[in-house]
Design a protein around this motif. Sequence first.
Motif, PDB file in Angstrom:
ATOM      1  N   ASN A 177      -1.778  -3.241   6.167  1.00 13.50           N
ATOM      2  CA  ASN A 177      -2.929  -2.944   5.896  1.00 13.50           C
ATOM      3  C   ASN A 177      -4.374  -1.532   6.752  1.00 13.50           C
ATOM      4  OD1 ASN A 177      -4.666  -4.273   3.605  1.00 13.50           O
ATOM      5  ND2 ASN A 177      -3.542  -5.741   5.199  1.00 13.50           N
ATOM      6  N   HIS A 218      -5.792  -5.808   1.460  1.00 12.06           N
ATOM      7  CA  HIS A 218      -4.274  -5.722   0.718  1.00 12.06           C
ATOM      8  C   HIS A 218      -4.236  -6.887   0.102  1.00 12.06           C
ATOM      9  CE1 HIS A 218       0.290  -4.953  -0.559  1.00 12.06           C
ATOM     10  NE2 HIS A 218      -0.691  -5.051  -1.816  1.00 12.06           N
ATOM     11  N   ALA A 267      -6.594  -7.755  -4.151  1.00 14.86           N
ATOM     12  CA  ALA A 267      -7.060  -6.189  -3.449  1.00 14.86           C
ATOM     13  C   ALA A 267      -9.189  -7.093  -2.796  1.00 14.86           C
ATOM     14  CB  ALA A 267      -8.024  -4.886  -3.711  1.00 14.86           C
ATOM     15  N   MET A 310     -11.909  -2.875   2.928  1.00 17.97           N
ATOM     16  CA  MET A 310     -10.594  -3.498   1.409  1.00 17.97           C
ATOM     17  C   MET A 310      -9.093  -3.691   2.045  1.00 17.97           C
ATOM     18  SD  MET A 310      -9.871  -2.426  -1.638  1.00 17.97           S
ATOM     19  CE  MET A 310      -9.343   0.097  -1.441  1.00 17.97           C
TER      20      MET A 310
END
Length: 295
Positions: A246, A105, A147, A103
Amino acid sequence: MLAGLRIAEPVEPDFRLGITETETLDETPHGSLVFDGDVPEDGSCRMIEDGGTIHLVFPGRQTVAINGGEGSAELRVRPGAKAAWTPSMLVLDAALDAGGQHMLHTAGLTLPDSDAVVLIHAPSGTGKTTTSLALATQGFGLCSDDAMIVNVASGKVVAWGLPRAVKIHQKTAQMIPRVAPCLGQTWDRNGEQPVSLEKLAGIMRVENASARPVAALLHLARSADSQTGLVAMARTDAMVALAVDNVRTGMTGLLPMQKRRLATIAGLVNSVPTFRLEVGARPADAAALIRAALD
């Protein structure tokens, strides 16, 4: 948030999470201290690394033990205690990591008349949501404003959006009047209110959580002269900007999952064009610039 990812047919999971409500919490696990301090929204937290297991301790409230190698996590919470947000997101990170995904940002939007997605990265407060909604008013499809899940393991870069509500700021609402029908009268202490994807789907195209090929990575910045512009960005600069926002480091350096996240970022940056998107007073102007650059 995850209800939209439910599947009809059961499959063998890559990751298992156990949740227990209990008065007994192990707040002194063995291992090396990685972090000790306050985290946003959740308060005091300690992170301990013990071999392949990461422990998070929220004193008097909650603990979680995550073992990415074994594909499992155990979350324990005291009765009546407010569940912390941080361990939930770390568990989600570990579950994604078990499937070779990470995941990041970034916002993500599909191009008009295309299934390919552009990723828009910027630190919080720079304008990802405003820019995303502005693009969505110009024919782009909203995957996520904050996200995106990226997978480079298959040899091609694909991404899908985490299906959670969009937090719209009062300033964003003023710049993009089209979102007004989705808004209520109550704003939180940050001047924001969450709007469900279902509501937004009534006024713009909202994409499902299917994985789509990534067409480009855009690093968002505020324009110095109020004009919106798009220029090529060196891959090394794009990687540094994305990694700083991240990849988390601790007292013992990079944890194994963070190293794999960094490798995913490197794979992404090496595979797609990278640009710097400078947004001015009219963020919707970015739509034509992006289409022209990718055409």
